[in-house]
Enzyme design. Structure first.
Site, PDB file in Angstrom:
ATOM      1  N   ILE A  48      16.689   8.839  11.016  1.00 28.52           N
ATOM      2  CA  ILE A  48      16.248   9.721   9.937  1.00 28.52           C
ATOM      3  C   ILE A  48      14.851  10.278  10.194  1.00 28.52           C
ATOM      4  CG2 ILE A  48      17.699   8.724   8.147  1.00 28.52           C
ATOM      5  CD1 ILE A  48      15.391   7.023   7.238  1.00 28.52           C
ATOM      6  N   GLY A  51       8.607   9.441  14.862  1.00 31.26           N
ATOM      7  CA  GLY A  51       7.216   9.827  14.959  1.00 31.26           C
ATOM      8  C   GLY A  51       6.706   9.692  16.381  1.00 31.26           C
ATOM      9  N   GLY A  52       5.382   9.690  16.522  1.00 30.25           N
ATOM     10  CA  GLY A  52       4.799   9.579  17.849  1.00 30.25           C
ATOM     11  C   GLY A  52       5.016   8.223  18.481  1.00 30.25           C
ATOM     12  N   LYS A  71      12.743   0.163  10.695  1.00 28.77           N
ATOM     13  CA  LYS A  71      11.686   0.791  11.494  1.00 28.77           C
ATOM     14  C   LYS A  71      11.389  -0.053  12.725  1.00 28.77           C
ATOM     15  CE  LYS A  71       7.169   3.055  11.112  1.00 28.77           C
ATOM     16  NZ  LYS A  71       6.129   3.553  10.183  1.00 28.77           N
ATOM     17  N   ASP A 174      -5.347   7.242   6.839  1.00 29.89           N
ATOM     18  CA  ASP A 174      -4.504   8.306   7.398  1.00 29.89           C
ATOM     19  C   ASP A 174      -3.712   9.003   6.293  1.00 29.89           C
ATOM     20  OD1 ASP A 174      -3.553   9.929   9.427  1.00 29.89           O
ATOM     21  OD2 ASP A 174      -1.957   8.552  10.033  1.00 29.89           O
TER      22      ASP A 174
END
Length: 335
Positions: A48, A51-52, A71, A174
């Site tokens: 879904i 990211g980096g 994750k 962040d």
């Protein structure tokens, strides 16, 4: 009922016995060797988000009969000790901050290949980044749903989360539109606490040298500059080791700026010109940047106070920012 006397920490944030602080010794301790799962009760994996450094998939938990989010670190980072430490920190900080605007963590473990993973609640919705992009495109559905009052309500929810985190001694570091998720029930979730600063963090965990070259200012930088350039506070750019809750307030100010203008707080041809403008406070006021948006002077003042170059000139806490927004909304109703 006994009312406890709240004291203030060194940054002026209220603390009490009911809000224990989150310490680096707890968030960054290695996961016990015997903690692993064969993962047989997770099935039907679907990507879904990627990211980096991490991959998020939905999967079906056979034991609990529900869809959850799973994750993991991407393969190229799964054996990196520093990335493992940050991954554990994200899971543990998020789990420690049991607040309506954080996401519940269900499990942290290793898979059959001994790679870290954690599972969490599956939230369906949109990131604030995607919402702002739709508003910029004048999408009629999003424009009708996400009015300025609705967006300000989202800011209040983000502030509630940050005030709770700051009370626990946690600085997110962040805050950006892509790390804010709004769900189908109107809930607002602050995501990705992997760069969070917690109590007793050693100096080497903070940025201490110059930034690496990056071309996409909306992505979290690698190397020593561990944040997202467009949303960094001046003190983060200066690589100060004493970054505190005021930095999150600045970053939230950049998010509010985008809500108001549908444009980033600064623009430039290179990363270094952007960082220089942020460090020097070269920010075009929202009403000048987007004169056709009908931005009120009072709301612009709130935004620009968040974006003050000096931390002492910003709102002293997320709670104070909440009061400013509520005051603005109340005045607007009374007009």
């Amino acid at each position: 009922m006994t009312i406890k006397d709240n004291s203030m920490d060194e940054y002026g944030v209220k603390v009490s016995d009911d809000y224990p602080k989150v310490y680096i010794e707890a968030t960054d301790k290695p996961l016990s060797e015997h903690v692993y799962s064969r993962g047989f009760h997770y099935t039907k994996f679907k990507e879904i988000a990627r990211g980096g450094k991490c991959l998020i998939q939905s999967c079906y938990d056979i034991h609990l009969n529900r869809i959850i989010a799973h994750k993991t670190l991407l393969p190229e980072f799964s054996s990196d000790p520093l990335e493992q430490k940050r991954f554990l920190r994200e899971a543990r900080v998020t789990a420690s901050l049991q607040h309506p605007n954080t996401i519940p963590i269900y499990e942290i473990s290793r898979d059959s290949r001994m790679n870290y993973y954690f599972t969490m609640k599956m939230v369906h919705g949109y990131t604030l980044g995607s919402i702002i992009q739709k508003l910029k495109e004048n999408d009629p559905i999003f424009s009708a749903k996400y009015t300025m009052d609705t967006l300000l309500g989202m800011v209040v929810q983000i502030c509630n989360c940050l005030n709770y985190a700051h009370t626990h001694g946690v600085v997110h570091r962040d805050i950006k539109p892509e790390n804010i998720l709004t769900g189908t029930f109107g809930e607002v979730i602050v995501l990705d606490w992997g760069l969070a600063k917690v109590w007793n963090m050693p100096r080497e965990e903070d940025p201490t040298t110059d930034a690496p070259p990056i071309s996409d200012l909306t992505l979290t930088a690698g190397g020593k500059l561990q944040a997202t350039p467009l949303y960094m506070s001046p003190e983060q750019i200066k690589l100060n080791n004493d970054v505190n809750h005021a930095s999150d307030i600045y970053s939230l100010g950049t998010v509010l700026y985008e809500m108001l203008t549908c444009e980033p707080v600064v623009q430039g041809d290179t990363m270094y010109s952007v960082l220089r403008d942020i460090e020097n406070g070269n920010i075009i006021p929202p009403r000048e940047r987007a004169p056709d948006k009908g931005i009120s002077e009072a709301l612009e003042e709130i935004c620009m106070k968040c974006l003050a170059t000096e931390p002492k000139d910003r709102y002293s806490s997320a709670a104070e920012l909440i009061e400013a927004i509520r005051g603005f909304r109340l005045d607007k109703i009374q007009l």
